[in-house]
Design an enzyme around this catalytic site. Structure first.
Site, PDB file in Angstrom:
ATOM      1  N   GLU A  32       0.862  -1.257   0.161  1.00  0.00           N
ATOM      2  CA  GLU A  32       0.010   0.138   0.229  1.00  0.00           C
ATOM      3  C   GLU A  32       0.930   1.116   0.018  1.00  0.00           C
ATOM      4  O   GLU A  32       1.762   1.309   0.959  1.00  0.00           O
ATOM      5  CB  GLU A  32      -0.699   0.096   1.321  1.00  0.00           C
ATOM      6  CG  GLU A  32      -1.788   1.115   1.223  1.00  0.00           C
ATOM      7  CD  GLU A  32      -2.760   1.383   2.467  1.00  0.00           C
ATOM      8  OE1 GLU A  32      -3.576   1.917   2.385  1.00  0.00           O
ATOM      9  OE2 GLU A  32      -2.270   0.755   3.555  1.00  0.00           O
TER      10      GLU A  32
ATOM     11  N   GLU B 287       4.920   4.959   4.033  1.00  0.00           N
ATOM     12  CA  GLU B 287       4.505   6.269   4.513  1.00  0.00           C
ATOM     13  C   GLU B 287       5.552   6.961   5.093  1.00  0.00           C
ATOM     14  O   GLU B 287       6.331   6.498   5.921  1.00  0.00           O
ATOM     15  CB  GLU B 287       3.281   6.053   5.674  1.00  0.00           C
ATOM     16  CG  GLU B 287       2.915   7.161   6.234  1.00  0.00           C
ATOM     17  CD  GLU B 287       2.058   8.117   5.613  1.00  0.00           C
ATOM     18  OE1 GLU B 287       2.790   9.307   5.444  1.00  0.00           O
ATOM     19  OE2 GLU B 287       1.038   7.648   4.979  1.00  0.00           O
TER      20      GLU B 287
ATOM     21  N   ASP C  99      -3.901  12.023  -1.919  1.00  0.00           N
ATOM     22  CA  ASP C  99      -3.840  13.441  -2.263  1.00  0.00           C
ATOM     23  C   ASP C  99      -4.286  13.563  -3.696  1.00  0.00           C
ATOM     24  O   ASP C  99      -3.656  13.236  -4.714  1.00  0.00           O
ATOM     25  CB  ASP C  99      -2.655  14.138  -1.821  1.00  0.00           C
ATOM     26  CG  ASP C  99      -2.658  15.791  -1.863  1.00  0.00           C
ATOM     27  OD1 ASP C  99      -3.722  16.147  -2.535  1.00  0.00           O
ATOM     28  OD2 ASP C  99      -2.190  16.285  -1.189  1.00  0.00           O
TER      29      ASP C  99
ATOM     30  N   GLU D 222     -11.942   6.385   4.547  1.00  0.00           N
ATOM     31  CA  GLU D 222     -13.051   5.920   4.055  1.00  0.00           C
ATOM     32  C   GLU D 222     -14.090   6.100   5.061  1.00  0.00           C
ATOM     33  O   GLU D 222     -15.575   6.004   5.017  1.00  0.00           O
ATOM     34  CB  GLU D 222     -12.697   4.492   3.622  1.00  0.00           C
ATOM     35  CG  GLU D 222     -14.037   3.781   2.845  1.00  0.00           C
ATOM     36  CD  GLU D 222     -13.576   2.568   2.283  1.00  0.00           C
ATOM     37  OE1 GLU D 222     -14.512   1.802   1.877  1.00  0.00           O
ATOM     38  OE2 GLU D 222     -12.306   2.202   2.355  1.00  0.00           O
TER      39      GLU D 222
END
Length: 212
Positions: free
Chosen positions: A44, A69, A118, A194
């Site tokens: 991810e 990340e 984004d 979400e």
């Protein structure tokens, strides 16, 4: 999104190298050795606070997950989720997705997830969108042939742009949903965004884009 700075995050992350992997370039081409198995590897990009990958790791112990990340003040929360869940098939990289090919060898990954990235709505920022053609080329180099990108967003403009970008690059579009939570898609694991957006009644868009 305004990030809340956590000055202690870097030190805390360093205490858990089994979850947030230091020097990930050292494992390029050898991630199966780190996980101790030959299970598929799903990545991810922009993993946020880790709700999605933690849920996926719990639901699918037969798959290895890696989240990327770059913000330590964010990934420290993801690290804590995995630690609390006591699962071993989820790792994180505190790095930038632009360095993806430095961390993974050709055809080492089985799937990529892009969730609520984004949208970079201004035209001059198009190249920053994670579904821009240069990113698609980068993903293709580390993915096995005919692998998929699974993409979710609340942003209609980004979704429309991404469908066009995927198609123009030559990817095959599957399971396109204009309202995920009112569709027949099974096994959906929600991200933090979400959950927040759907609770407000906002529509969630999703698709799977497959390389040829």
């Amino acid at each position: 999104m305004r990030l809340r700075h956590k000055p202690w995050a870097t030190e805390e992350i360093a205490k858990h190298p089994s979850i947030v992997v230091p020097n990930p370039g050292e494992y390029r081409g050898k991630w199966s050795e780190l996980f101790g198995n030959d299970n598929p590897i799903h990545v991810e990009v922009g993993t946020g606070k880790g709700q999605f990958l933690t849920g996926m790791g719990q639901a699918h112990p037969e798959i290895n997950y890696i989240g990327i990340e770059k913000y330590d003040s964010v990934i420290v929360s993801a690290m804590q989720r995995v630690k609390d869940a006591e699962i071993e098939n989820v790792k994180f990289l505190n790095d930038d997705v632009n360095e993806l090919t430095s961390f993974f060898a050709d055809e080492e990954i089985d799937r990529i997830y892009i969730n609520f990235t984004d949208p970079w709505p201004k035209n001059r920022h198009e190249k920053r969108r994670l579904t821009y053609k240069s990113f698609l080329a980068m993903y293709e180099s580390v993915l096995k042939p005919q692998s998929e990108i699974h993409f979710k967003t609340d942003n209609q403009g980004l979704f429309e742009y991404s469908l066009h970008s995927f198609s123009k690059y030559g990817l095959i579009l599957n399971n396109v949903s204009l309202d995920l939570h009112n569709s027949d898609v099974e096994g959906n694991i929600m991200t933090e965004y979400e959950e927040k957006f759907s609770n407000k009644g906002m529509r969630i868009y999703r698709c799977e884009a497959q390389y040829r």
